[in-house]
Design a protein around this motif. Sequence first.
Motif, PDB file in Angstrom:
ATOM      1  N   ALA A   1      -7.636   0.854   4.019  1.00  0.00           N
ATOM      2  CA  ALA A   1      -8.970   1.590   3.198  1.00  0.00           C
ATOM      3  C   ALA A   1      -9.447   2.928   3.830  1.00  0.00           C
ATOM      4  O   ALA A   1      -9.727   3.783   3.160  1.00  0.00           O
TER       5      ALA A   1
ATOM      6  N   THR B   1      -8.737  -0.338  -2.687  1.00  0.00           N
ATOM      7  CA  THR B   1      -8.386  -1.197  -1.652  1.00  0.00           C
ATOM      8  C   THR B   1      -9.250  -2.015  -0.838  1.00  0.00           C
ATOM      9  O   THR B   1      -8.791  -3.155  -0.384  1.00  0.00           O
TER      10      THR B   1
ATOM     11  N   PHE C   1       0.923  -1.043  -0.191  1.00  0.00           N
ATOM     12  CA  PHE C   1       0.065   0.012  -0.090  1.00  0.00           C
ATOM     13  C   PHE C   1       0.968   1.447  -0.006  1.00  0.00           C
ATOM     14  O   PHE C   1       0.597   2.081  -0.787  1.00  0.00           O
TER      15      PHE C   1
ATOM     16  N   TYR D   1      -5.521  -4.711   4.530  1.00  0.00           N
ATOM     17  CA  TYR D   1      -6.035  -3.799   3.413  1.00  0.00           C
ATOM     18  C   TYR D   1      -7.422  -3.033   3.682  1.00  0.00           C
ATOM     19  O   TYR D   1      -7.554  -1.726   3.390  1.00  0.00           O
TER      20      TYR D   1
END
Length: 398
Positions: free
Chosen positions: A313, A57, A28, A309
Amino acid sequence: MTDRPTTEIRTSTGEPIVAGVVTALVGFTSSFVVVVAGLRAVGADPAQAASGLLALTFTFGLGTIALCLRHRVPITLAWSTPGAALLAAMGASYHAGWAAAVCAFVVVGVLIVATGLIPALGELIGRIPTPIAQAMLAGVLLTLCLAPVRSLGAQPLATLPVLIVWLVATRWASRWALPLALVAALAVIGLHLAQHGIGADAGTGWWPRISWTTPSLEVSAIIGIAVPLYIVTMASQNVPGVAVLKSFGYHTPWRASMLVTGVGSVVGAPFGGHAINLAALSAALAAGEEAGQDRSRRWIAGVSAGASYLVLAALSGVLVTIATVAPNGLLESVAGLALLGTFSQSLLGALQHDEYRLPAALTFVTAASGISFWGIGGAFWALVVGLAAHAALRTPRR
């Protein structure tokens, strides 16, 4: 007698969980700036770019968890970083608007689904010579990889600390080089804000928000965005992603992976997501020895990465706000550093075969030139030029 089994369970489960968190953090932080730059380049405002980052994401995090739980293989998904770089390289040459770009994203998702359902489509993509595809990608990445040098020339005091941190970390802790460079950039941005303040219209707010865009069909966007974005995503992400898993002894469920990533791309497109796919480079973190000695339990690392993830987000609004208030070119320089490895590998792969060297060189310079005809960007024309040159120069077999 009871302590030993407990320790074994803790070890076998703890390692893949930690590996999954590391996979998510590295994946990320090392490339979100590329995604934001790409979405902004094709017309997204800060709120739409933040929505796109959130949609991407969330969808690939959820897809990662679903695939790992279903197949017990450490399959990790990601956004298409080369695809985002392709969008970012379009810049001023793209004029069709954000709604047309969103429609192109939908088409990419449909094509990925079709690839999973129609084997012939995957074979057709496979017939594009790899050096030509790599040359197109290298040409697209060139402009972005120049960003650190340009930023250093424009604002040396802001950029030099980022470059020094990246260089030192690359020498001593290469896995964390890009995250640490991002931390250095954030520190510089913090000092910048302390001196100059933040404008009222600087960003999107601190909380994640979704923004719907109704797709608008535009032929130039389909040809100029959807076609090269699909090819780059397949050639630079999905195919290498399968190869990475195979190198660790895992079989990738191809059809299921294409269906999940294709449907996820279609669902995320109206909210600003350009494409999701199999992870390539970061896949090794969840599938390798870092995820534990027991190969049969490394799928837990994939689940851990997917869950991480989903947490990341929530940072979409904050990150796009930071990108908006950053000194011009600073975060783009981090994006350029993130893409240097991919650029060098693509350029090497493009030029190492004598048979393809000249067509690949023509493909590279066409993509790097940023030309646009009839509203269609250079990436598509680079493929046309490269394939035509290869067909014309190919020596007939006797």
